[in-house]
Design a protein around this motif. Structure first.
Motif, mmCIF file in Angstrom:
data_model
loop_
_atom_site.group_PDB
_atom_site.id
_atom_site.type_symbol
_atom_site.label_atom_id
_atom_site.label_comp_id
_atom_site.label_asym_id
_atom_site.label_seq_id
_atom_site.Cartn_x
_atom_site.Cartn_y
_atom_site.Cartn_z
ATOM 1 N N LEU A 107 -6.496 11.990 13.504
ATOM 2 C CA LEU A 107 -7.834 11.655 13.545
ATOM 3 C C LEU A 107 -8.869 12.992 13.615
ATOM 4 N N THR A 108 -8.342 13.950 14.049
ATOM 5 C CA THR A 108 -8.961 15.449 14.103
ATOM 6 C C THR A 108 -8.928 15.745 12.657
ATOM 7 N N TRP A 109 -7.815 15.654 12.056
ATOM 8 C CA TRP A 109 -7.719 15.949 10.477
ATOM 9 C C TRP A 109 -8.834 15.415 9.691
ATOM 10 N N LYS A 110 -8.809 14.007 10.065
ATOM 11 C CA LYS A 110 -9.775 13.334 9.055
ATOM 12 C C LYS A 110 -11.079 13.462 9.205
ATOM 13 N N GLN A 111 -11.690 13.923 10.696
ATOM 14 C CA GLN A 111 -12.938 14.253 11.017
ATOM 15 C C GLN A 111 -13.098 15.551 10.573
ATOM 16 N N GLN A 112 -12.159 16.586 10.605
ATOM 17 C CA GLN A 112 -12.500 17.779 9.948
ATOM 18 C C GLN A 112 -12.863 17.824 8.279
ATOM 19 N N LYS A 113 -11.875 16.864 7.620
ATOM 20 C CA LYS A 113 -12.162 16.738 6.186
ATOM 21 C C LYS A 113 -13.526 16.186 5.885
ATOM 22 N N SER A 114 -13.891 15.093 6.924
ATOM 23 C CA SER A 114 -15.331 14.713 6.647
ATOM 24 C C SER A 114 -16.334 15.866 6.747
ATOM 25 N N ALA A 115 -16.065 16.646 7.751
ATOM 26 C CA ALA A 115 -17.215 17.666 8.190
ATOM 27 C C ALA A 115 -17.165 18.876 7.052
ATOM 28 N N GLU A 116 -16.086 19.129 6.232
ATOM 29 C CA GLU A 116 -16.118 19.889 5.423
ATOM 30 C C GLU A 116 -16.401 19.328 3.994
ATOM 31 N N ALA A 117 -16.403 18.042 3.945
ATOM 32 C CA ALA A 117 -17.051 17.247 2.626
ATOM 33 C C ALA A 117 -18.768 17.348 2.871
ATOM 34 N N MET A 118 -19.181 17.058 4.060
ATOM 35 C CA MET A 118 -20.549 17.039 4.315
ATOM 36 C C MET A 118 -20.931 18.572 4.158
ATOM 37 N N LYS A 119 -20.335 19.443 4.570
ATOM 38 C CA LYS A 119 -20.770 21.053 4.302
ATOM 39 C C LYS A 119 -20.984 21.476 2.891
ATOM 40 N N ALA B 168 -17.868 8.936 8.419
ATOM 41 C CA ALA B 168 -16.469 8.927 8.689
ATOM 42 C C ALA B 168 -16.024 10.086 9.687
ATOM 43 N N GLY B 169 -16.663 10.958 9.946
ATOM 44 C CA GLY B 169 -16.811 11.932 11.043
ATOM 45 C C GLY B 169 -16.909 11.591 12.306
ATOM 46 N N CYS B 170 -17.661 10.151 12.530
ATOM 47 C CA CYS B 170 -17.816 10.046 13.979
ATOM 48 C C CYS B 170 -16.892 8.821 14.508
ATOM 49 N N LEU B 171 -16.141 7.835 13.370
ATOM 50 C CA LEU B 171 -15.368 7.140 14.055
ATOM 51 C C LEU B 171 -14.044 7.648 14.471
ATOM 52 N N PRO B 172 -13.528 8.745 13.881
ATOM 53 C CA PRO B 172 -12.300 9.199 14.542
ATOM 54 C C PRO B 172 -12.533 9.860 15.850
ATOM 55 N N MET B 173 -13.756 10.571 16.212
ATOM 56 C CA MET B 173 -14.305 10.948 17.581
ATOM 57 C C MET B 173 -14.317 9.670 18.560
ATOM 58 N N LEU B 174 -14.814 8.755 17.933
ATOM 59 C CA LEU B 174 -14.935 7.564 19.081
ATOM 60 C C LEU B 174 -13.660 6.849 19.356
ATOM 61 N N VAL B 175 -12.786 6.981 18.346
ATOM 62 C CA VAL B 175 -11.334 6.438 18.560
ATOM 63 C C VAL B 175 -10.621 7.372 19.896
ATOM 64 N N ILE C 163 -4.309 27.169 11.546
ATOM 65 C CA ILE C 163 -2.921 26.998 10.946
ATOM 66 C C ILE C 163 -3.333 26.079 9.757
ATOM 67 N N PHE C 164 -3.949 24.766 9.961
ATOM 68 C CA PHE C 164 -3.913 23.740 9.105
ATOM 69 C C PHE C 164 -5.413 23.603 8.381
ATOM 70 N N PHE C 165 -6.405 23.712 8.953
ATOM 71 C CA PHE C 165 -7.901 23.574 8.142
ATOM 72 C C PHE C 165 -8.428 24.717 7.495
ATOM 73 N N ARG C 166 -8.052 25.865 8.073
ATOM 74 C CA ARG C 166 -8.332 27.257 7.282
ATOM 75 C C ARG C 166 -7.564 27.207 6.196
ATOM 76 N N LYS C 167 -6.200 27.072 6.124
ATOM 77 C CA LYS C 167 -5.390 27.265 4.868
ATOM 78 C C LYS C 167 -5.889 26.373 3.842
ATOM 79 N N LYS C 168 -6.055 24.965 4.266
ATOM 80 C CA LYS C 168 -6.728 23.945 3.357
ATOM 81 C C LYS C 168 -7.919 24.409 2.898
ATOM 82 N N LYS C 169 -8.686 25.068 3.342
ATOM 83 C CA LYS C 169 -10.387 25.480 2.838
ATOM 84 C C LYS C 169 -10.067 26.593 2.166
#
Length: 236
Positions: free
Chosen positions: A66-78, A115-122, A221-227
């Motif tokens: 869920l955190t991964w999905k939320q971060q991907k959504s945040a990056e897309a919005m950015k 998409a970034g809100c739903l994972p947080m709610l879960v 470890i994960f998000f920065r490498k992807k970015k």
């Protein structure tokens, strides 16, 4: 942030424990199993300080997708922020047209702003259950770890300071400082966390510090490498 909001609505001087026989579905499904994990790892590791560390890791691991999905959504919005700014400037006198063009942009780029809100709610029920598992566990309230009495606030302010500092680092690491709308939170959140950690039992402040550290490590470890890979691809 979610834990702070939920914790602020809950009492910090709970003195009772949950009766398994009369417990409701919420306690049976989430709170009691998490409390049992805390007791179990305490028996293995010898203290609740390390037990909270391990269970925090397991909780963060469980919500990682869920955190991964939320971060991907945040990056897309950015990524589409510059285009959104242009739309707002172009149609500032026509809110309806602004909304239409913004929705077209979302569809074109395949971005869902919700998409970034739903994972947080879960995540909220899981994190709140862990909060309650610590608060309602009588063994934790009477235990010690390092200089701490886990059922009482840290008298030396070390944990509140650590909680505030790791919150600040987390906001920096996850890119909140790059978002103009989040810059205020960069300073407000650490102060808020310090005040709450000063009042909360040390067990909860300890959980918050652990959780911040895991969030920072996950991002690095994960998000920065992807970015970085996305940036390299864009440069080519």
């Amino acid at each position: 942030m979610a834990v702070v909001l939920l914790s602020g609505c809950a009492p910090t001087d709970v003195k009772y424990e949950i009766d398994p026989e009369n417990a409701g579905w919420w306690d049976k499904l989430l709170v009691l199993p998490l409390s049992g994990l805390l007791d179990g790892f305490k028996n293995i590791l010898g203290n609740f300080g390390l037990s909270i560390l391990v269970v925090t890791f397991l909780v963060r691991l469980a919500v990682f997708p869920l955190t991964w999905k939320q971060q991907k959504s945040a990056e897309a919005m950015k990524q589409i922020q510059p285009q959104m700014v242009k739309i707002r400037e172009k149609y500032k006198n026509n809110p309806q047209k602004m909304q239409e063009e913004t929705m077209k942009l979302f569809q074109k780029e395949g971005v869902n702003p919700m998409a970034g809100c739903l994972p947080m709610l879960v995540q909220l029920p899981i994190l709140f259950a862990f909060y309650q598992a610590i608060m309602y566990n009588p063994h934790i309230r009477t235990s010690e770890f390092l200089w701490l009495e886990l059922g009482k606030a840290d008298p030396y302010f070390i944990l509140p300071i650590l909680a505030a500092v790791t919150t600040y680092i987390q906001l920096i690491a996850t890119g909140s400082a790059d978002n103009p709308q989040m810059k205020v939170m960069l300073w407000v959140m650490p102060v808020m966390i310090f005040v709450l950690a000063y009042q909360f039992p040390a067990a909860l402040s300890l959980y918050w510090v652990y959780s911040n550290i895991f969030t920072i490590l996950q991002y690095l470890i994960f998000f920065r490498k992807k970015k970085d890979k996305l940036a390299e691809g864009a440069a080519r």
